[in-house]
Design an enzyme around this catalytic site. Structure first.
Site, PDB file in Angstrom:
ATOM      1  N   GLY A  24       7.276 -10.936   2.435  1.00 20.74           N
ATOM      2  CA  GLY A  24       5.924 -11.363   2.783  1.00 20.74           C
ATOM      3  C   GLY A  24       4.993 -10.211   3.106  1.00 20.74           C
ATOM      4  N   THR A  39       4.713  -1.440   2.868  1.00 21.51           N
ATOM      5  CA  THR A  39       5.860  -1.806   2.050  1.00 21.51           C
ATOM      6  C   THR A  39       7.139  -1.755   2.881  1.00 21.51           C
ATOM      7  OG1 THR A  39       6.974  -1.403  -0.055  1.00 21.51           O
ATOM      8  CG2 THR A  39       6.309   0.547   1.176  1.00 21.51           C
ATOM      9  N   GLY A  40       8.014  -2.718   2.657  1.00 28.38           N
ATOM     10  CA  GLY A  40       9.299  -2.736   3.341  1.00 28.38           C
ATOM     11  C   GLY A  40       9.253  -3.067   4.812  1.00 28.38           C
ATOM     12  N   THR A  66       2.087  -2.512   0.922  1.00 29.29           N
ATOM     13  CA  THR A  66       2.997  -3.428   0.249  1.00 29.29           C
ATOM     14  C   THR A  66       2.924  -3.292  -1.266  1.00 29.29           C
ATOM     15  OG1 THR A  66       3.471  -5.768  -0.158  1.00 29.29           O
ATOM     16  CG2 THR A  66       1.219  -5.243   0.422  1.00 29.29           C
ATOM     17  N   GLU A  68       2.715  -5.601  -3.195  1.00 25.45           N
ATOM     18  CA  GLU A  68       1.795  -6.651  -3.670  1.00 25.45           C
ATOM     19  C   GLU A  68       0.323  -6.268  -3.445  1.00 25.45           C
ATOM     20  OE1 GLU A  68       2.809  -8.842  -5.550  1.00 25.45           O
ATOM     21  OE2 GLU A  68       4.723  -9.682  -4.920  1.00 25.45           O
ATOM     22  N   HIS A  87       0.818 -13.987   2.383  1.00 22.51           N
ATOM     23  CA  HIS A  87       1.822 -14.264   1.344  1.00 22.51           C
ATOM     24  C   HIS A  87       3.189 -14.345   2.011  1.00 22.51           C
ATOM     25  CE1 HIS A  87       4.407 -14.118  -2.071  1.00 22.51           C
ATOM     26  NE2 HIS A  87       4.731 -12.843  -1.917  1.00 22.51           N
ATOM     27  N   HIS A 147       8.958 -17.844  -6.219  1.00 21.90           N
ATOM     28  CA  HIS A 147       8.532 -16.677  -5.443  1.00 21.90           C
ATOM     29  C   HIS A 147       8.134 -17.045  -4.017  1.00 21.90           C
ATOM     30  CE1 HIS A 147       5.995 -12.716  -5.547  1.00 21.90           C
ATOM     31  NE2 HIS A 147       6.518 -12.930  -4.354  1.00 21.90           N
TER      32      HIS A 147
END
Length: 181
Positions: A24, A39-40, A66, A68, A87, A147
Site C-alpha cells: 500500500g 518505497t518498501g 513508492t 506506484e 492505495h 491487486h
C-alpha cells in the site's frame, strides 16, 4: 507542511489491516508538491520525516518514493479535484478483485460515500500502464483486478473513509453471498 494527519491515516490503514507488511501507499498533493510514502515502507511505523516529496512533474525532492509514484502523479495530473490518494490491498476487496466479482452497494452509507465503483483490468504493479488505466477512470473508488483498491479524495480523510466503507461493503457482500447459498 504539517504531516500529522498523513501519518495518522497511514497508521490507521495499518492498524485496521487494510495494508500488511510493506504493501500500500498514500499521497497528498499540496500546490505543486506531492507528499508520498517511501518505497518498501511499513505504513504503521512511518514518521513525518520518512515522507517523500516530489513535484507534480515527477522530480524527486526528498526520499525514495513508492514504486506506484507514476500512478499517483497521473491521477493528480488528470483529476484536478483530487488532492489525496490511498492505495491498499485490503483482504475482502482484493479477494473480490481476484474473483473478478462486482460489489453491490447494499447500504445507504456505501451509496453516499462510494457512489459508484470503477473496475480496472489487470496491469502489472508500478507500471505506466497501470498509472494510465487508473487515472483514466471517472470514478473516485477503484478496484484493481488481482491487486487491491485505490480511493481518491479532496482530503486524505475523505480518501480514507472511502477505503474503510469499501472494505466494509466487500465484507457485507461476502456475508450476503454466503447466506445466499
Amino acid at each position: 507542511m504539517d504531516l500529522k494527519e498523513f501519518i495518522k491515516i497511514c497508521h490507521l490503514l495499518y492498524d485496521r489491516k487494510y495494508v500488511v507488511g510493506s504493501g500500500g501507499n498514500v499521497s497528498l498533493k499540496k500546490d505543486n508538491l506531492v507528499y508520498i510514502t517511501p518505497t518498501g515502507s511499513i505504513l504503521g511505523f512511518l514518521n513525518e520525516e520518512d515522507i517523500c516529496v516530489v513535484d507534480i512533474a515527477g522530480k524527486i525532492i526528498k526520499g525514495k518514493p513508492t514504486s506506484e509514484l507514476n500512478m499517483h502523479l497521473e491521477i493528480y495530473r488528470n483529476k484536478p479535484h483530487v488532492n489525496a490518494v490511498v492505495h491498499t490491498h485490503s483482504m475482502y476487496c482484493t479477494a473480490f478483485s481476484v474473483l473478478d466479482k462486482k460489489l453491490e452497494l447494499y447500504t445507504p452509507e456505501a451509496e453516499i460515500f462510494l457512489k459508484k465503483i470503477g473496475y480496472v483490468d489487470y496491469c502489472p504493479c508500478g507500471t505506466l500502464e497501470l498509472a494510465e488505466c487508473v487515472s483514466s477512470c471517472n470514478e473516485d473508488v477503484l478496484i484493481l483486478k488481482k491487486h487491491g483498491i485505490v480511493t481518491l479524495g479532496s482530503t486524505l480523510t475523505e480518501a480514507y473513509i472511502k477505503t474503510e466503507v469499501l472494505e466494509e461493503i466487500a465484507k457485507l457482500n461476502h456475508i450476503v453471498m454466503s447466506f445466499d447459498k
